[in-house]
Write an enzyme that holds these catalytic residues in place. Structure first.
Site, short mmCIF file in Angstrom:
data_model
loop_
_atom_site.label_atom_id
_atom_site.label_comp_id
_atom_site.label_asym_id
_atom_site.label_seq_id
_atom_site.Cartn_x
_atom_site.Cartn_y
_atom_site.Cartn_z
N LYS A 1 -1.67 3.62 5.65
CA LYS A 1 -3.09 3.22 5.63
C LYS A 1 -3.24 1.89 4.91
CE LYS A 1 -3.73 6.06 1.48
NZ LYS A 1 -3.96 7.45 1.04
N ARG B 1 -12.46 16.34 -3.07
CA ARG B 1 -12.83 15.20 -2.24
C ARG B 1 -13.08 15.73 -0.84
NH1 ARG B 1 -8.65 10.14 -2.00
NH2 ARG B 1 -7.59 11.55 -0.57
N ARG C 1 3.98 13.67 2.87
CA ARG C 1 3.19 12.47 3.14
C ARG C 1 3.40 11.40 2.08
NH1 ARG C 1 -0.93 16.46 3.10
NH2 ARG C 1 -1.78 15.37 1.29
N TYR D 1 -11.29 -23.79 -15.50
CA TYR D 1 -12.69 -23.46 -15.76
C TYR D 1 -12.90 -22.91 -17.17
CZ TYR D 1 -13.76 -23.82 -10.74
OH TYR D 1 -13.93 -24.25 -9.46
N CYS E 1 -8.37 -19.47 -10.64
CA CYS E 1 -9.43 -19.96 -9.75
C CYS E 1 -9.35 -19.25 -8.40
CB CYS E 1 -9.28 -21.47 -9.54
SG CYS E 1 -9.12 -22.42 -11.06
N MET E 2 -10.25 -19.59 -7.48
CA MET E 2 -10.23 -18.95 -6.17
C MET E 2 -8.93 -19.27 -5.42
SD MET E 2 -12.91 -19.17 -2.98
CE MET E 2 -14.34 -18.68 -3.92
N ASP E 3 -8.48 -20.52 -5.53
CA ASP E 3 -7.33 -20.97 -4.74
C ASP E 3 -6.16 -21.46 -5.58
OD1 ASP E 3 -9.05 -20.77 -2.38
OD2 ASP E 3 -10.01 -22.56 -3.20
N HIS F 1 -4.63 18.07 -0.42
CA HIS F 1 -4.21 16.91 -1.21
C HIS F 1 -4.24 17.28 -2.69
CE1 HIS F 1 -3.18 12.74 -1.65
NE2 HIS F 1 -4.32 12.38 -2.19
C1 LIG Z 1 -2.84 8.06 0.51
C2 LIG Z 1 -2.51 9.48 0.76
C3 LIG Z 1 -1.19 9.96 0.60
C4 LIG Z 1 -0.07 9.12 0.03
O1 LIG Z 1 -0.13 9.16 -1.40
P1 LIG Z 1 0.96 8.39 -2.29
O2 LIG Z 1 0.55 8.71 -3.68
O3 LIG Z 1 0.81 6.94 -1.97
O4 LIG Z 1 2.29 8.91 -1.92
C5 LIG Z 1 -0.94 11.26 0.96
N1 LIG Z 1 -1.93 12.07 1.44
C6 LIG Z 1 -3.20 11.65 1.58
C7 LIG Z 1 -4.23 12.59 2.08
C8 LIG Z 1 -3.53 10.35 1.24
O5 LIG Z 1 -4.80 9.94 1.38
#
Ligand SMILES: *Cc1c(COP(=O)(O)O)cnc(C)c1O
Length: 379
Positions: A41, A139, A224, A268, A315-317, A168
């Site tokens: 992601k 969540r 995951r 700055y 700075c920005m750049d 999760h």
């Molecule tokens: C982002 C995410 C992960 C990965 O978590 P890490 O801590 O980066 O390994 C796994 N499961 C879900 C639902 C997530 O949103």
């Protein structure tokens, strides 16, 4: 893989060899029977999903995880044909895209379930979903108390297939925390009830990177990992015990060098004032690139294998770097903002600690303006 011509020297290099190494550590840990869903992601945590996802697929990632339907479409465009789970679920009007590109949404809302079911049946298809349970993250997900009602509704939605059950963990990065065991127990109980209701989910999954490397995952057959693939899993005992290599290097170049006398205000608000005759390097990177402004007077960079401090306001750049102690520094020298140069290394952990955040955010905040260059593709 061809890379676009660089219009400026500031760039991110992604070491695909290190990425493969990190994936193999997960494989080694979970064994051959457990599938790996690589979380890519947010453009592969800022590393560039365009190069990262195909490399992970070639190296043995079984499935992919994204937050958004749009990110799933991106993966299909990058040639990913493996299962893609949309961890953030599906919002109204995204159903057709899910169908057309064979994405597998996490399911935590019955209205979304009904919309997906209708879209699937209208197309004479089924959509594989992952039933998301809130076992204590607070969540996303159905609460276990509501499970009976939820399963009854799903029974009446033949356009959906419950391909997986997902939850999760809230505290996996603190291995001493007993709460993770409580979540695991709740998850097992939920899975039993899902099965008793006549569903046959093929995948059971609740482990992020920290859980992969600290938990007994008995009963789960999919993990995951995200951050560990990028070499950014921090904390005890992970930093000591998990072999991981940083994947991202953030590089720039010295654009201008100048000598200034003592007592000169720099950048700055003159937050830095020279205390000696000094040599300052202007480096074309700034907060618009993801070089966090909180690194003002605090960041270090590497030039010729040595540390040099950021002088004054980011700075920005641009940043200015005090190279008085690196007399050989020259215009065009490579500047390493993140990563290794010789014996020295600036880690994402170092940045994160200095600015009060986590490695995830350091990576994600490297902005779109910075080209990602993929190296280590020869295999
Ligand atoms: C982002 C995410 C992960 C990965 O978590 P890490 O801590 O980066 O390994 C796994 N499961 C879900 C639902 C997530 O949103």
């Amino acid at each position: 893989m061809s890379t676009p011509p660089l219009t400026r020297p500031t760039r991110v290099e992604i070491d695909l060899e290190a990425l493969r190494f990190n994936l193999h550590q997960v494989r080694h840990r979970v064994g051959p029977a457990c599938e790996i869903l690589a979380v890519v992601k947010a453009d592969a945590y800022g590393h560039g999903a365009r190069g990262v996802a195909p490399a992970l697929a070639a190296a043995g990632a079984d499935q992919f995880g994204v937050a958004l339907v749009g990110e799933g479409l991106d993966l299909r465009r990058y040639g990913i044909t493996r299962p893609v789970v949309v961890l953030g679920g599906v919002f109204p009007d995204e159903e057709q895209a899910v169908l057309a590109h064979d994405l597998q949404p996490a399911l935590y809302d019955l209205d979304a379930a009904r919309r997906l079911d209708a879209a699937a049946r209208a197309a004479g298809a089924r959509i594989a979903c992952h039933l998301k349970i809130d076992t204590g993250m607070g969540r996303l997900g159905f609460r276990p108390e509501r499970l009976g009602d939820v399963l009854a509704v799903l029974k009446g939605l033949p356009g959906l297939e419950v391909r997986g059950v997902i939850s999760h963990l809230a505290m996996a990065d603190e291995p001493e925390q007993p709460f993770t065991a409580a979540q695991t127990e709740r998850f097992r109980a939920v899975v039993d009830r899902v099965r008793a209701a006549g569903f046959a989910p093929r995948y059971l999954h609740l482990a992020n990177s920290a859980a992969v490397f600290s938990r007994d995952l008995a009963g789960c057959n999919l993990v995951r990992p995200g951050i560990s693939l990028y070499g950014g899993l921090t904390g005890t005992p992970f930093e000591e015990e998990v072999p991981q290599r940083p994947v991202m290097r953030f590089l720039s170049q010295i654009a201008q060098l100048k000598e200034v006398p003592a007592g000169e205000g720099i950048s700055y608000a003159h937050r830095f004032v020279t205390t000696r005759p000094s040599k300052l390097a202007a480096v074309p990177v700034g907060y618009a690139d993801g070089y966090n402004r909180l690194l003002t007077n605090r960041g270090d960079v590497l030039i010729r294998g040595r540390r040099a401090p950021v002088a004054g306001t980011v700075c920005m750049d641009w940043i200015l770097v005090d190279v008085t102690d690196i007399p050989a520094a020259a215009v065009g020298d490579r500047v390493t903002l993140l990563g290794r140069d010789g014996d020295e290394c600036i880690t994402a952990r170092e940045w994160a600690d200095k600015i009060g955040t986590i490695t995830y955010e350091v990576f994600c905040n490297i902005s779109k303006r910075v080209p990602r260059v993929f190296v280590g593709t020869e295999r």
